[in-house]
Design an enzyme around this catalytic site. Structure first.
Site, PDB file in Angstrom:
ATOM      1  N   GLY A 140       3.606   2.620 -13.825  1.00 53.62           N
ATOM      2  CA  GLY A 140       2.535   2.097 -12.990  1.00 53.62           C
ATOM      3  C   GLY A 140       2.067   0.695 -13.288  1.00 53.62           C
ATOM      4  N   GLU A 149       7.956   5.483 -17.810  1.00 53.65           N
ATOM      5  CA  GLU A 149       8.832   5.389 -16.653  1.00 53.65           C
ATOM      6  C   GLU A 149       8.442   4.227 -15.737  1.00 53.65           C
ATOM      7  OE1 GLU A 149       6.843   9.026 -14.134  1.00 53.65           O
ATOM      8  OE2 GLU A 149       8.177   9.542 -15.781  1.00 53.65           O
ATOM      9  N   PRO A 150       8.660   2.990 -16.189  1.00 53.87           N
ATOM     10  CA  PRO A 150       8.342   1.829 -15.356  1.00 53.87           C
ATOM     11  C   PRO A 150       9.299   1.717 -14.172  1.00 53.87           C
ATOM     12  CG  PRO A 150       9.528   1.135 -17.309  1.00 53.87           C
ATOM     13  CD  PRO A 150       9.249   2.601 -17.482  1.00 53.87           C
ATOM     14  N   GLY A 151       8.769   1.344 -13.038  1.00 54.55           N
ATOM     15  CA  GLY A 151       9.596   1.132 -11.851  1.00 54.55           C
ATOM     16  C   GLY A 151       9.364  -0.245 -11.281  1.00 54.55           C
ATOM     17  N   ARG A 152       8.202  -0.415 -10.618  1.00 60.96           N
ATOM     18  CA  ARG A 152       7.863  -1.689  -9.992  1.00 60.96           C
ATOM     19  C   ARG A 152       7.998  -2.863 -10.971  1.00 60.96           C
ATOM     20  NH1 ARG A 152       4.468  -2.426  -5.578  1.00 60.96           N
ATOM     21  NH2 ARG A 152       3.880  -0.225  -5.776  1.00 60.96           N
ATOM     22  N   TYR A 166      10.591  -1.591  -3.971  1.00 64.38           N
ATOM     23  CA  TYR A 166      10.167  -0.868  -2.760  1.00 64.38           C
ATOM     24  C   TYR A 166      10.582  -1.505  -1.440  1.00 64.38           C
ATOM     25  CZ  TYR A 166       7.699   2.051  -6.021  1.00 64.38           C
ATOM     26  OH  TYR A 166       7.418   2.900  -7.072  1.00 64.38           O
ATOM     27  N   CYS A 216       7.912  -4.892  16.931  1.00 63.31           N
ATOM     28  CA  CYS A 216       6.913  -4.999  18.013  1.00 63.31           C
ATOM     29  C   CYS A 216       5.607  -4.323  17.617  1.00 63.31           C
ATOM     30  CB  CYS A 216       7.476  -4.399  19.304  1.00 63.31           C
ATOM     31  SG  CYS A 216       8.815  -5.368  19.994  1.00 63.31           S
ATOM     32  N   GLU A 217       4.940  -4.875  16.653  1.00 62.35           N
ATOM     33  CA  GLU A 217       3.645  -4.381  16.177  1.00 62.35           C
ATOM     34  C   GLU A 217       2.798  -5.577  15.754  1.00 62.35           C
ATOM     35  OE1 GLU A 217       2.465  -1.336  16.095  1.00 62.35           O
ATOM     36  OE2 GLU A 217       4.294  -0.209  16.576  1.00 62.35           O
TER      37      GLU A 217
END
Length: 440
Positions: free
Chosen positions: A247, A285-288, A383, A354-355
């Site tokens: 995190g 458990e690092p991800g980002r 991500y 188209c948003e």
């Protein structure tokens, strides 16, 4: 040299470690971004392989120095690419997966199942059976229903190692969509119930609860909150393994500062020494924070127009950068071939979906953009590829790894044939001519 220092002083902490500007061109891994775009097209995800490996080693070495009986898991949902699974394994990381698709990608990368940990709050029978079949090292149990499934699925000849996920009651200071540790979280079980389940399963012949897991969320910049989560595990003592989650947040833009890996590990291990058994194995458990800064995304400007505001539209958007509307992350941008020019214009950098919500950067500061400029968004290594989708028929971008002046394709660009293959007539039914099909 003055303009280069100015650029790197502003954005050096969010660009990949090997990034540099030469003759106005942004280079990563020794290659100009515009050269990569010319070969591989846009949108394009680019990873600095050297920086990626160095970040992984900083985690692995940092944990071993502070707590020898430890392991570092790459939270692979941040970047589920076969190439990155293989790199993580080569750099000494175990792999954290959260679904059967990630399991198969890890296996395809040659990861030893004994180095795989299976997370997730709603694992199906198929997923659990597949994990047991291939021999994953650990399953992180999120609910009592999952324990019931494992009771049915684990064969008599097997003993499956388990961690039980604990709700620590720590409301992380992050976007609501990334807060997973509060008392009303959908993830995990209350500490008191976890303690009871550990006792109930102590002598089980097939389910071996070896420890607990805690995770309070993502993009967290206050290291004190990680220490709070560790403290919440203190009452559940005497276990072999404590998974302290991940995190750690990253700096996404010029004015954002994030803790270093060393600062994060110092806070975490100080809390562990105070609250956890000295002989326990610690996992993180690092991800980002493992992959985000190593990656950038390159786009080509398609439209520049003035309405109530000045809009710059590129050939990608929320189909390949969904974190912007989902979590509100703020990015910066650079023009790849005009990187030494001072930003003098505020624009709405928008995508092609188209948003009205397909706003990549609100009030982006750029040197007066022009059609065909290459726009680079740093810190998209986490991500972005994970959440890529086919909105408006968008095709998934290619992914390239760069290092020491060489580029290697890590994932090819999706083609129209790939998109259509999923819609081929199944069971002989042809939607283009249903009457003809029905008469056969």
């Amino acid at each position: 040299m003055t303009t280069r220092r100015s650029l790197m002083n502003r954005l050096g902490h969010v660009l990949p470690a090997t990034a540099e500007v030469t003759n106005g061109k942004l280079r990563i891994g020794g290659i100009a971004v515009s050269e990569l775009v010319a070969e591989y097209g846009t949108p394009l995800h680019i990873y600095d392989e050297e920086a990626l490996r160095a970040q992984m080693r900083s985690y692995v070495d940092g944990m071993r120095q502070r707590w020898p009986n430890s392991d570092v898991l790459f939270a692979s949902k941040a970047a589920p690419l076969v190439a990155i699974y293989a790199i993580a394994a080569a750099e000494g990381m175990a792999i954290d997966i959260a679904g059967s698709g990630e399991l198969e990608l890890a296996l395809a990368a040659g990861v030893d199942p004994e180095r795989i940990y299976f997370h997730g709050n709603a694992k199906t029978d198929y997923e659990l059976a597949r994990a047991i079949e291939v021999g994953v090292h650990m399953i992180v149990v999120d609910s009592e229903d999952e324990l019931d499934r494992l009771e049915r699925l684990v064969p008599a000849t097997h003993k499956q190692r388990l961690l039980l996920r604990v709700i620590p009651g720590v409301d992380a200071q992050t976007h609501a969509s990334m807060n997973t540790g509060g008392s009303d979280s959908t993830f995990g079980l209350p500490p008191a119930r976890v303690h009871e389940l550990i006792e109930d399963l102590r002598d089980h012949d097939r389910l071996d609860v070896v420890g607990v897991h805690v995770h309070i969320g993502s993009q967290i910049l206050n290291t004190g909150q990680f220490a709070e989560a560790v403290a919440a595990l203190a009452p559940i003592g005497g276990l072999k393994v404590y998974d302290l989650g991940g995190g750690l947040g990253v700096a996404y833009h010029e004015h954002e500062i994030a803790p270093s890996v060393d600062e994060y590990l110092d806070a975490l291990i100080a809390a562990a020494r105070k609250h956890l058994p000295a002989d326990a194995q610690l996992l993180i458990e690092p991800g980002r924070s493992t992959v985000a800064r190593a990656g950038v995304t390159a786009y080509r400007v398609v439209v520049v127009k003035q309405t109530g505001k000045r809009f710059v539209a590129v050939d990608g958007g929320m189909a390949d950068q969904l974190e912007v509307p989902l979590t509100g992350v703020r990015f910066d941008a650079i023009l790849a071939d005009r990187a030494d020019e001072a930003p003098d214009t505020e624009v709405q950098l928008v995508g092609r979906q188209c948003e009205s919500g397909d706003l990549l950067i609100d009030d982006a500061r750029l040197p007066s953009p022009r059609v065909d400029d290459i726009v680079v968004m740093p810190v998209t290594g986490a991500y972005s590829y994970t959440m890529t989708n086919n909105y408006n028929g968008a095709l998934r971008p290619a992914v390239v790894m760069v290092s020491n002046g060489k580029a290697r394709l890590a994932a090819r660009r999706e083609e129209v044939a790939d998109l259509l293959r999923l819609h081929e007539p199944a069971g002989g039914y042809d939607w283009r001519n249903p009457q003809l099909t029905a008469s056969k």
